[in-house]
Design a protein around this motif. Structure first.
Motif, PDB file in Angstrom:
ATOM      1  N   ILE B  56       0.853  -1.353   0.017  1.00  0.00           N
ATOM      2  CA  ILE B  56       0.108   0.046  -0.120  1.00  0.00           C
ATOM      3  C   ILE B  56       0.986   1.276  -0.051  1.00  0.00           C
ATOM      4  O   ILE B  56       0.555   2.142  -0.880  1.00  0.00           O
ATOM      5  N   ALA B  57       1.960   1.077   0.904  1.00  0.00           N
ATOM      6  CA  ALA B  57       3.081   2.323   0.863  1.00  0.00           C
ATOM      7  C   ALA B  57       3.459   2.739  -0.389  1.00  0.00           C
ATOM      8  O   ALA B  57       3.757   3.797  -0.982  1.00  0.00           O
ATOM      9  N   SER B  58       3.860   1.571  -1.221  1.00  0.00           N
ATOM     10  CA  SER B  58       4.463   1.738  -2.230  1.00  0.00           C
ATOM     11  C   SER B  58       3.715   2.166  -3.394  1.00  0.00           C
ATOM     12  O   SER B  58       4.141   3.089  -4.441  1.00  0.00           O
ATOM     13  N   VAL B  59       2.314   1.703  -3.552  1.00  0.00           N
ATOM     14  CA  VAL B  59       1.477   2.062  -4.355  1.00  0.00           C
ATOM     15  C   VAL B  59       1.325   3.819  -4.215  1.00  0.00           C
ATOM     16  O   VAL B  59       0.984   4.388  -5.133  1.00  0.00           O
ATOM     17  N   ILE B  60       1.267   4.148  -2.981  1.00  0.00           N
ATOM     18  CA  ILE B  60       0.956   5.549  -2.513  1.00  0.00           C
ATOM     19  C   ILE B  60       1.945   6.426  -3.006  1.00  0.00           C
ATOM     20  O   ILE B  60       1.899   7.429  -3.946  1.00  0.00           O
ATOM     21  N   ILE B  61       3.406   5.875  -3.005  1.00  0.00           N
ATOM     22  CA  ILE B  61       4.562   6.493  -3.302  1.00  0.00           C
ATOM     23  C   ILE B  61       4.437   6.719  -5.032  1.00  0.00           C
ATOM     24  O   ILE B  61       4.711   7.447  -5.698  1.00  0.00           O
ATOM     25  N   ARG B  62       4.143   5.442  -5.569  1.00  0.00           N
ATOM     26  CA  ARG B  62       3.949   5.374  -7.040  1.00  0.00           C
ATOM     27  C   ARG B  62       3.103   6.347  -7.707  1.00  0.00           C
ATOM     28  O   ARG B  62       3.471   6.907  -8.681  1.00  0.00           O
ATOM     29  N   SER B  63       2.038   6.383  -6.895  1.00  0.00           N
ATOM     30  CA  SER B  63       0.957   7.098  -7.568  1.00  0.00           C
ATOM     31  C   SER B  63       1.191   8.885  -7.354  1.00  0.00           C
ATOM     32  O   SER B  63       0.679   9.370  -8.165  1.00  0.00           O
ATOM     33  N   THR B  64       1.965   9.150  -6.191  1.00  0.00           N
ATOM     34  CA  THR B  64       1.901  10.625  -6.101  1.00  0.00           C
ATOM     35  C   THR B  64       2.403  11.532  -7.145  1.00  0.00           C
ATOM     36  O   THR B  64       1.448  12.477  -7.585  1.00  0.00           O
ATOM     37  N   PRO B  65       3.339  11.169  -8.066  1.00  0.00           N
ATOM     38  CA  PRO B  65       3.642  12.115  -9.194  1.00  0.00           C
ATOM     39  C   PRO B  65       2.605  12.086 -10.257  1.00  0.00           C
ATOM     40  O   PRO B  65       2.331  13.030 -10.867  1.00  0.00           O
ATOM     41  N   ILE B  66       1.837  10.989 -10.382  1.00  0.00           N
ATOM     42  CA  ILE B  66       0.815  10.883 -11.317  1.00  0.00           C
ATOM     43  C   ILE B  66      -0.374  11.527 -10.830  1.00  0.00           C
ATOM     44  O   ILE B  66      -1.210  12.346 -11.620  1.00  0.00           O
ATOM     45  N   ILE B  67      -0.574  11.581  -9.570  1.00  0.00           N
ATOM     46  CA  ILE B  67      -1.876  12.475  -8.973  1.00  0.00           C
ATOM     47  C   ILE B  67      -1.560  13.888  -9.430  1.00  0.00           C
ATOM     48  O   ILE B  67      -2.393  14.593  -9.888  1.00  0.00           O
ATOM     49  N   PHE B 322      -4.308   4.037 -10.824  1.00  0.00           N
ATOM     50  CA  PHE B 322      -3.378   3.931 -11.759  1.00  0.00           C
ATOM     51  C   PHE B 322      -2.043   3.547 -11.404  1.00  0.00           C
ATOM     52  O   PHE B 322      -1.441   2.590 -11.827  1.00  0.00           O
ATOM     53  N   GLY B 323      -1.486   4.058 -10.166  1.00  0.00           N
ATOM     54  CA  GLY B 323      -0.245   3.570  -9.725  1.00  0.00           C
ATOM     55  C   GLY B 323      -0.369   2.385  -9.177  1.00  0.00           C
ATOM     56  O   GLY B 323       0.733   1.591  -9.372  1.00  0.00           O
ATOM     57  N   GLY B 324      -1.485   1.867  -8.552  1.00  0.00           N
ATOM     58  CA  GLY B 324      -1.609   0.481  -8.024  1.00  0.00           C
ATOM     59  C   GLY B 324      -1.288  -0.491  -9.167  1.00  0.00           C
ATOM     60  O   GLY B 324      -0.611  -1.351  -9.122  1.00  0.00           O
TER      61      GLY B 324
END
Lengths: 639, 405
Positions: B56-67, B322-324
């Motif tokens: 979950i943490a990784s998904v959030i990190i991955r998602s941040t720039p895309i958000i 998307f990040g997920g």
């Protein structure tokens, strides 16, 4: 009600019901069109008349009901099938290829070929010429569509239908885009086609045209069949009442104007069009507080460019002064901030943000004030309460439309929002461009009332419209625009629409022809109950009406003389309303060019006199200043 | 009358859900065709997205720039602009953030602020240039911004090669200094006390300890809320939306349309720059490397904006999805052996159905109409029957009457 199915009828549509979603556009509508007649379908905007015709032309499929062509039941699945059954349709917006020639457009889709592959344009041209001759519809087969007039384009559309063997012609609002002269031409064409055994169905909401053109009229109201009546037996008022369901006055009631100071002063204005040519040239016009000045003219004579300049959407040369402030060549905001409010011609393009709610649309200009957006944040409560007031005051329907998108409202209600919004700006100058375009009779009446009310409140109103009746009825002064300048200005009620039409086409009217007309002519509507058979063609024979003594040809022949008489003529329409020159009071049917020249000579004399008086005043001023000088000198001497 | 059902099916959120479901349905078919068990595959995908706290943490990190980029694109769409240049603006933001961050040595808040502001400013100007060209010369923003994307890419590579910034032995620049880091407690978690504490708390150990959890996601949420407020509640937002929905009416009512276009692009670009700043400062490797092709952060932002129907708040969820999918896709490959391309298909189908979703209310409308007409027909039949009965009764009555007479 529905007639018996018989081959006597060209078209019979019985019990037609058409639904869009849960909305019933047509409910159990009957239509019986006899062969060889012109049959009008009358109804307000959105009554369903176009839908009915689209069902007949195969563009829509009816949910219930039968269609008979020449007494035989048919199933019209698509326009191709309709054409096979001899039905042709001329749409309101022409379906022509701008860059093709007339011939290419007419044969499009059914081109003659050599050996099934190679286009045979020579044969096509011959075919077109044949059909042109057969029906006497003159048109140049080699002209490009974009180069010919709208009236000609319509002819091409009719020819297109005839070329495909149409026996039944459907014309959707055929006169909407035509000038008065072109309408006359069209009526002639229609008569000719009837003589040739065709049947014509006209969709319209213009009562006058029905009287002028049709034999029978079917009235539809809100998707319901109301009645079918022979046109000869009914008056316009009868038709109007059947159409809208309640009696509507065609004549606009208003008090005489009470003009005050000059609010709008346009001086020597030049505006270029897209082609960098002067579309507006040497344009001069004044509008005073408390009067409505209508600009009449055929579309394309500079109205659009004039309005773009006034609204600061286009650069211009010359001066546009509103209440002493020059507003030209600034930003649209500058004009708005200096008291100009405009009801734009195209409400969807310029008037509303359709994707905004009605609430948001009501503050399209107000939003930027501290009152409506304190510290940069929109005061939504304020916005809502203002909008709700506007909705109530202008009877916008449905009354709970506030939070809904403006795009979902009907045209009339959208227009109400724009008018309400612009009037709420408390303008000094209200400009209304085609304010009733596409509205039905009831809504038109409302719009006119609002404009007159603003006038009575001391607002200067400038009305621009292609509807001659509207300009004639609502305006206190009528300025005719031709080729980018004001051709002539008339006082309300001093010209009939024929004369005005002539000026709109570039002619000039001599002062002797301008006089007080009886109301029914001045207002361009025949008197109630008058058994006039063909009011559009015959009004000139009414004893009360005086046909202008000079024909268009004579006006052109008179040429320079008319130009000389211009000053005298426009003097009659001076805004001071001292008006009514002696010449106009006493009918002088044979008032000659010489006399006109005399008038202008007299005016020159007057000018000279004024000049000499100016000199005298200057002399006196000089002497006075000398005396004052001496006195002050004397004072210092005493000291 | 609009039926309740139609209203329900017109709501963007419902439409997005439908699109997502359809996306997975199509993906299942393709998995099946490719010989992978669809049910297990999708389960694995979801498992690797949200299975463990670390995921979950990784998904959030991955998602941040895309958000952030999604937010930028969505904002532009709301103002009538198609900012396909988000990619270039993001790259410019990354380069500038790295350049500034690698040179700074200030106390933490100042340093971070300087990096963020410089990245936002440059990205805003980069996007603003596109807006300027559109406003002044009428050049379509898509054309100019696609070109500027490439210019940004090669500018980034050029800067990577400069002696002053190039870190010897790598293909990238010197990473940003520690003082600009935006991870949560970066120093403490490496310290002995921190390590000891984390060892006792496995969940925190997995998330805080093993990943670059940073404040970017929180900033993204704040940014989304602020953009939502800006658009819907402020004078500026009113202007920008008016221009976006109907430029003619906006001009007519006195709004300075040209200025609005430039401002809208600048805000959109600034959001991309903001995302870039938090990417560089918040995640290792804290630097920019020479790129052979686009990394698609900006382009993915386009998809996010579409899936979110340009709603700023929606961008948060769309970005997470998307990040997920991007993160979970890797798991799908390692565990099931299905190619990661399947994830691209899922994403593609979701975006596709989002674009088509305007058809759904119409479809519902049709169903409703059919129902109503049936009901009406039944009613008519009833009325007819009644009328007939009444007529029959009337006749009887009359008969009776005449009998009496």
């Amino acid at each position: 009600m529905a007639a018996e199915v018989s081959s006597r009828y060209a078209v019979q549509m019985h019990g037609i019901t058409k639904r869009f979603g849960s909305f019933y556009a047509l409910t159990d509508v009957d239509l019986d069109v006899e062969k060889g007649t012109i049959h009008s379908i009358l109804g307000e905007n959105g009554a369903g008349k176009s839908t009915l015709m689209n069902v007949l032309y195969g563009l829509y499929q009816a949910d219930a009901g039968e269609i008979y062509i020449g007494g035989k039941q048919v199933d019209i699945k698509n326009p191709t099938a309709a054409i096979e059954h001899g039905i042709g349709m001329v749409h309101q917006h022409f379906m022509l290829v701008e860059n093709f020639t007339v011939t290419q457009n007419i044969v499009l889709g059914t081109e003659p070929t050599k050996g099934g592959v190679k286009l045979d344009m020579k044969q096509a041209r011959r075919n077109v010429l044949d059909i042109v001759q057969k029906y006497g519809l003159e048109v140049n087969p080699d002209a490009l569509i974009r180069d010919i007039t709208v009236g000609m384009q319509q002819r091409v559309e009719i020819l297109k239908a005839l070329y495909r063997g149409a026996e039944i012609l459907i014309l959707d609002e055929p006169t909407a885009v035509l000038t008065e002269q072109e309408i006359d031409e069209l009526l002639k064409i229609m008569k000719k086609l009837i003589e040739d055994g065709k049947t014509i169905i006209i969709i319209t909401h213009k009562l006058k045209e029905i009287q002028a053109s049709s034999d029978v009229c079917t009235i539809i109201r809100r998707g319901q069949y109301i009645d079918t009546v022979p046109v000869k037996g009914v008056t316009e008022d009868d038709l109007a009442e059947m159409m809208v369901g309640h009696a509507v006055k065609l004549v606009v009631e208003k008090e005489p104007p009470n003009p005050g100071r000059v609010v709008l002063d346009i001086q020597n204005l030049y505006v270029k069009n897209e082609q960098h040519l002067d579309a507006v040239k040497d344009f001069n016009l004044q509008v005073r507080a408390g009067e409505i000045v209508g600009i009449a003219g055929i579309d394309g004579n500079g109205q659009a460019e004039l309005m773009e300049a006034v609204n600061n959407l286009k650069r211009c040369k010359g001066k546009i002064i509103v209440d002493g402030v020059e507003i030209q060549n600034k930003t649209p905001k500058f004009g708005i901030d200096h008291g100009v409010a405009t009801i734009p011609a195209d409400r969807h393009k310029d008037g509303l943000v359709l994707g905004f709610t009605v609430y948001e649309n009501t503050i399209l200009e107000k939003y930027r004030t501290e009152e409506y957006s304190p510290k940069g944040t929109i005061d939504r409560k304020k916005m809502r309460s203002f909008a709700e007031e506007l909705i109530k005051a202008y009877d916008v329907r449905p009354e709970d439309c506030g939070p809904k998108l403006a795009g979902g409202l009907s045209g009339g209600n959208q227009q109400k929002i724009i008018i309400g919004r612009e009037i709420a700006q408390e303008p000094k100058l209200l400009i209304a461009i085609q304010p009733t375009r596409g509205l039905d009779v009831g809504a038109i009446e409302n719009v006119h009332k609002m404009l007159i009310k603003e006038r009575d409140n001391g607002v200067a109103v400038l009305l621009i419209s292609f509807e001659l009746d509207e300009v004639m009825n609502v305006s206190d002064r009528i300025a005719v625009i031709y080729d980018g300048h004001i051709q002539q200005i008339f006082k309300h009620g001093t010209v009939d629409n024929r004369t005005l039409g002539r000026v709109m086409a570039g002619g000039k009217v001599e002062p002797s022809e301008i006089r007080d007309l009886p109301d029914e002519v001045a207002y361009a509507a025949p008197a109630v109950g008058e058994p006039s058979e063909e009011p559009m063609e015959e009004p000139v024979e009414e004893p009360a009406v005086v046909e202008p003594a000079v024909s268009l040809a004579e006006v052109i022949a008179a040429g320079n003389a008319a130009a000389d008489a211009e000053e005298a003529a426009s003097a009659i329409a001076e805004p001071e309303y001292i008006v009514r020159s002696a010449a106009a009071e006493e009918p002088a049917p044979d008032r000659s060019i010489e006399e006109a020249e005399k008038t202008s000579e007299t005016m020159e004399h007057m000018q000279e006199e004024i000049d000499s008086m100016h000199k005298a005043i200057e002399d006196i001023q000089k002497q006075l200043s000398l005396v004052l000088q001496k006195m002050s000198d004397a004072n210092t001497d005493v000291d | 009358m609009e039926s309740l059902r139609k209203k329900f099916f017109s709501h963007p959120f419902v439409l997005t859900i439908i699109a997502i479901v359809l996306g997975f349905a199509v993906a299942s078919v393709i998995l099946l065709l490719a010989g992978f068990p669809p049910k297990e595959s999708i389960e694995t995908l979801v498992q690797s997205m949200i299975g463990r706290p670390k995921d979950i943490a990784s998904v959030i990190i991955r998602s941040t720039p895309i958000i952030f980029t999604g937010l930028g694109v969505a904002f532009a769409i709301k103002t009538g602009l198609f900012n396909i240049g988000a990619e270039g603006q993001y790259i410019m933001g990354c380069v500038v953030a790295t350049m500034v961050g690698s040179m700074l040595d200030f106390p933490k808040p100042v340093a971070v602020l300087m990096v963020v502001i410089s990245a936002m400013l440059v990205s805003a100007l980069y996007a603003g240039f596109v807006g300027f060209l559109k406003a002044q010369f009428g050049i379509h923003e898509v054309i100019t911004s696609i070109m500027l994307n490439w210019i940004a890419l090669y500018f980034s590579n050029w800067v990577c090669g400069l002696d002053f910034f190039h870190k010897p032995g790598t293909i990238g620049m010197y990473p940003v200094n520690d003082c600009t880091y935006t991870m949560l407690l970066p120093v403490w978690k490496k310290s002995e006390a921190g390590q000891a504490f984390l060892a006792e708390h496995p969940v925190l150990q997995e998330t805080l300890g093993r990943t670059d959890v940073n404040i970017g996601f929180i900033v993204a949420i704040i940014a989304a809320l602020y953009i939502s407020h800006l658009l819907n509640r402020t004078r500026k937002g009113y202007e920008l939306r008016a221009v976006g929905l109907n430029i003619h009416a906006a001009r007519f009512s006195g709004i300075n349309v040209n200025r609005s276009i430039v401002h809208a692009m600048m805000i959109s670009g600034a959001l991309c720059g903001l995302g870039a700043a938090f990417y560089v400062t918040g995640q290792s490797p804290h630097t920019v490397s020479t790129l052979s092709s686009f990394e698609n952060v900006g382009f993915n932002g386009l998809s996010v904006a579409f899936i979110a129907f340009s709603s700023p708040i929606g961008c948060i969820f769309a970005g997470l999805l998307f990040g997920g999918l991007l993160y979970g896709g890797a798991g799908l490959q390692s565990k099931v052996g299905a190619p990661t391309e399947i994830i691209n298909i899922v994403i593609g189908v979701i975006v596709f159905f989002c674009a088509l979703s305007y058809l759904i209310p119409r479809f519902v409308d049709r169903l409703d109409a059919a129902k109503i007409s049936k009901r009406r027909a039944r009613q008519l039949a009833k009325e007819k029957a009644k009328a007939q009965k009444a007529a029959a009764a009337g006749k009887d009555g009359k008969k009776g009457g005449s009998d009496v007479v």
